[in-house]
Design a protein around this motif. Structure first.
Motif, PDB file in Angstrom:
ATOM      1  N   ARG A  23       0.744   5.686   0.150  1.00  0.00           N
ATOM      2  CA  ARG A  23      -0.026   6.885   0.478  1.00  0.00           C
ATOM      3  C   ARG A  23       0.353   7.996  -0.489  1.00  0.00           C
ATOM      4  NH1 ARG A  23       2.076   6.556   6.532  1.00  0.00           N
ATOM      5  NH2 ARG A  23       1.166   4.528   7.017  1.00  0.00           N
ATOM      6  N   HIS A  42      -6.606   8.178   4.474  1.00  0.00           N
ATOM      7  CA  HIS A  42      -5.634   7.831   5.512  1.00  0.00           C
ATOM      8  C   HIS A  42      -5.568   8.914   6.579  1.00  0.00           C
ATOM      9  CE1 HIS A  42      -1.594   7.833   7.328  1.00  0.00           C
ATOM     10  NE2 HIS A  42      -1.780   6.530   7.349  1.00  0.00           N
ATOM     11  N   ILE A  48      -4.769   6.232   0.832  1.00  0.00           N
ATOM     12  CA  ILE A  48      -3.903   5.057   0.817  1.00  0.00           C
ATOM     13  C   ILE A  48      -4.552   3.965  -0.028  1.00  0.00           C
ATOM     14  CG2 ILE A  48      -4.898   4.158   2.970  1.00  0.00           C
ATOM     15  CD1 ILE A  48      -2.030   3.112   3.638  1.00  0.00           C
ATOM     16  N   THR A  79      -4.519  12.901   2.465  1.00  0.00           N
ATOM     17  CA  THR A  79      -3.723  11.713   2.181  1.00  0.00           C
ATOM     18  C   THR A  79      -4.641  10.512   2.060  1.00  0.00           C
ATOM     19  OG1 THR A  79      -1.843  12.619   3.412  1.00  0.00           O
ATOM     20  CG2 THR A  79      -1.831  10.242   2.997  1.00  0.00           C
ATOM     21  N   LYS A 129       0.851  -1.186   0.000  1.00  0.00           N
ATOM     22  CA  LYS A 129       0.000   0.000   0.000  1.00  0.00           C
ATOM     23  C   LYS A 129       0.892   1.242   0.000  1.00  0.00           C
ATOM     24  CE  LYS A 129      -4.167  -1.759   2.089  1.00  0.00           C
ATOM     25  NZ  LYS A 129      -5.187  -1.524   3.106  1.00  0.00           N
TER      26      LYS A 129
END
Length: 149
Positions: free
Chosen positions: A5, A130, A40, A38, A3
């Protein structure tokens, strides 16, 4: 695949007043806000997809944040809808000004919670919100993290 971001920064200007507050911020005053969003997710791995290598197209994220936050809050006056500022707000609107009547005290703490809810509900299924960081001044900001909620 891991993952990743990605973060996009947004700017908007707004005024607010903190009803019932015991300091200077009870008065209407303004800020130049910076909002860092942000998300993700896993980058697209399908080579035939035009978004290959992207977690999310920054343009798509920009559309969401602009429609949910920036267009509504930029160059507005934000009041708590439960404050006595209702009459002032009505007069401002009648004079052509942009007013946001929030369901909360318009502090950066409450604003960042509101923004998280608005943005999260519009994101595609393959990414998650996120975190958010909302700067009110150069030295003051609030943060929201999905992991904390």
């Amino acid at each position: 695949m891991p993952k990743i971001r990605i973060t996009k920064k947004f700017r908007f200007e707004a005024a607010h007043a903190l009803y019932g507050y015991d300091g200077k911020c009870k008065n209407i005053h303004g800020h130049n806000y910076n909002l860092f969003v942000t998300v993700i997710g896993v980058p697209v791995s399908d080579n035939s997809n035009v978004k290959c290598g992207m977690v999310m197209d920054f343009g798509d994220l920009k559309k969401i944040v602009n429609s949910e936050i920036i267009e509504k809050f930029d160059h507005s006056v934000i009041f708590n809808k439960n404050s006595p500022h209702k009459e002032l707000a009505k007069n401002l609107v009648n004079d052509g000004h942009k007013v946001v009547m929030a369901n909360y005290q318009p502090t950066i703490e409450e604003m960042v919670i509101d923004f998280a809810n608005k943005i999260s509900s519009k994101l595609p299924d393959y990414v998650s919100l996120h975190s958010l960081k909302l700067e009110e001044t150069e030295t003051s900001y609030s943060e929201w993290f999905a992991a904390d909620n």
